[in-house]
Design an enzyme around this catalytic site. Structure first.
Site, short mmCIF file in Angstrom:
data_model
loop_
_atom_site.label_atom_id
_atom_site.label_comp_id
_atom_site.label_asym_id
_atom_site.label_seq_id
_atom_site.Cartn_x
_atom_site.Cartn_y
_atom_site.Cartn_z
N THR A 17 0.88 -1.16 0.08
CA THR A 17 -0.02 0.13 0.15
C THR A 17 0.89 1.34 0.00
OG1 THR A 17 -0.16 0.09 2.16
CG2 THR A 17 -1.75 -1.40 1.31
N ASP A 18 0.13 2.17 -0.50
CA ASP A 18 0.81 3.61 -0.35
C ASP A 18 0.46 4.36 0.94
OD1 ASP A 18 -1.66 4.72 -0.48
OD2 ASP A 18 -1.60 5.06 -2.36
N GLN A 19 0.98 5.38 1.21
CA GLN A 19 1.05 6.09 2.49
C GLN A 19 -0.58 6.36 2.94
OE1 GLN A 19 2.76 10.06 2.81
NE2 GLN A 19 2.70 10.04 4.91
#
Length: 143
Positions: A17-19
């Protein structure tokens, strides 16, 4: 007749996942690979065994349509089936479904060529007719 669909469940890991906690778009290609690997394994054959027979399946084309994002810790089902099959080419189709609400998140396809270890095209129907016939039955929806 609908083709045979194989479903494999994964959980979105933090590293995917990203932030914002949303699965990074390129990771769906990894999930597609998991889906087709498990599709083949489910039939009692592995990529390793294909390679030992001198059959490689390099990706020639990939298509992804993003509908909704998967998020960190979501369980998703990777649905995989044989789309188009010819003696020299194979297309796998995919759907990524969130388990909790059965929401369709992503659809896609990968097209593969049948090649030898030198990446030269081969006719699978001639070199490995048993493997070709097995794929053909999955495409037609026969067990």
């Amino acid at each position: 007749m609908r083709p045979i669909i194989f479903t494999h469940r994964v959980r979105a890991r933090y590293q995917e996942t990203d932030q914002m906690g949303v699965v990074y778009h390129a990771n769906y290609l990894n999930w597609f690979e998991v889906g087709r690997t498990e599709f083949i394994r489910h039939a009692g054959l592995t990529y390793r065994e294909l390679e030992e027979k001198g059959i490689l399946l390099p990706v020639m084309d990939a298509r992804i349509t993003y509908k909704k994002p998967a998020k960190y810790d979501d369980e998703v089902d990777i649905r995989t089936w044989v789309g188009l099959l010819s003696p020299v080419r194979l297309t796998f189709c995919y759907e990524i479904i969130r388990v909790a609400d059965q929401e369709l998140l992503v659809t896609g396809e990968t097209m593969h060529a049948f090649t030898n270890s030198d990446l030269k095209p081969i006719r699978l129907s001639r070199s490995e007719p048993i493997v070709y016939e097995w794929l053909a039955t999955k495409n037609k929806g026969e067990e």
